[in-house]
Scaffold this motif. Sequence first.
Motif, mmCIF file in Angstrom:
data_model
loop_
_atom_site.group_PDB
_atom_site.id
_atom_site.type_symbol
_atom_site.label_atom_id
_atom_site.label_comp_id
_atom_site.label_asym_id
_atom_site.label_seq_id
_atom_site.Cartn_x
_atom_site.Cartn_y
_atom_site.Cartn_z
ATOM 1 N N SER A 21 0.846 -1.189 0.000
ATOM 2 C CA SER A 21 0.000 0.000 0.000
ATOM 3 C C SER A 21 0.881 1.237 0.000
ATOM 4 C CB SER A 21 -0.900 0.031 1.236
ATOM 5 O OG SER A 21 -1.753 -1.080 1.288
ATOM 6 N N SER A 70 -4.016 -1.253 -8.171
ATOM 7 C CA SER A 70 -5.329 -0.623 -8.034
ATOM 8 C C SER A 70 -5.172 0.669 -7.249
ATOM 9 C CB SER A 70 -6.323 -1.559 -7.348
ATOM 10 O OG SER A 70 -5.880 -1.899 -6.052
ATOM 11 N N ARG A 71 -6.236 1.454 -7.244
ATOM 12 C CA ARG A 71 -6.112 2.776 -6.640
ATOM 13 C C ARG A 71 -7.434 3.184 -6.006
ATOM 14 N NH1 ARG A 71 -4.400 7.997 -10.298
ATOM 15 N NH2 ARG A 71 -5.271 9.610 -8.945
ATOM 16 N N ASP A 72 -7.350 3.786 -4.847
ATOM 17 C CA ASP A 72 -8.500 4.372 -4.167
ATOM 18 C C ASP A 72 -8.331 5.883 -4.253
ATOM 19 O OD1 ASP A 72 -10.346 5.450 -2.359
ATOM 20 O OD2 ASP A 72 -10.230 3.708 -1.048
ATOM 21 N N ASN A 73 -9.044 6.506 -5.184
ATOM 22 C CA ASN A 73 -8.864 7.941 -5.417
ATOM 23 C C ASN A 73 -9.260 8.767 -4.202
ATOM 24 O OD1 ASN A 73 -7.898 7.606 -8.050
ATOM 25 N ND2 ASN A 73 -9.978 7.565 -8.883
ATOM 26 N N ALA A 74 -10.277 8.325 -3.495
ATOM 27 C CA ALA A 74 -10.752 9.089 -2.335
ATOM 28 C C ALA A 74 -9.692 9.137 -1.241
ATOM 29 C CB ALA A 74 -12.037 8.484 -1.797
ATOM 30 N N LYS A 75 -8.872 8.100 -1.179
ATOM 31 C CA LYS A 75 -7.831 8.015 -0.142
ATOM 32 C C LYS A 75 -6.454 8.353 -0.669
ATOM 33 C CE LYS A 75 -10.219 4.431 2.540
ATOM 34 N NZ LYS A 75 -10.121 3.058 3.123
ATOM 35 N N THR A 77 -4.581 6.577 -2.402
ATOM 36 C CA THR A 77 -3.800 5.387 -2.055
ATOM 37 C C THR A 77 -3.743 4.453 -3.249
ATOM 38 O OG1 THR A 77 -4.404 5.549 0.276
ATOM 39 C CG2 THR A 77 -3.622 3.416 -0.503
ATOM 40 N N TYR A 79 -2.393 0.501 -4.461
ATOM 41 C CA TYR A 79 -2.091 -0.832 -3.940
ATOM 42 C C TYR A 79 -1.409 -1.662 -5.014
ATOM 43 C CZ TYR A 79 -5.756 0.705 -0.733
ATOM 44 O OH TYR A 79 -6.517 1.429 0.158
#
Length: 114
Positions: A21, A70-75, A77, A79
């Motif tokens: 992460s 993968s990606r969490d745009n809101a965070k 972050t 992975y």
Amino acid sequence: QVQLVESGGGLVQAGGSLRLSCAASGSIFAINAMGWYRQAPGKQRELVALIRSGGSTNYADSVKGRFTISRDNAKNTVYLQMNSLKPEDTAVYYCSLTSIRNYWGQGTQVTVSS
């Protein structure tokens, strides 16, 4: 200034899995891409996987089918899910963020034992 903090590295047996992460914080403007690079002892740093703002991805041939970015745009972050790990995957893995300039994390060690 942008800070990238990586986590999830460690020691695993061949065939095992790890999930890296990378959380970005600070003065983040438009992010063009986030990705993972790695550097093994005595070798140059190489691209492992990249995910662009639109969601398209690129992978090194050596990890295709085994690694998933993968990606969490809101965070803010990104992975890297690493499956079927091989000893040759052993390296320091660095997170990168491309905005108005490139930013790098401090690196996390991944060691795969045979």
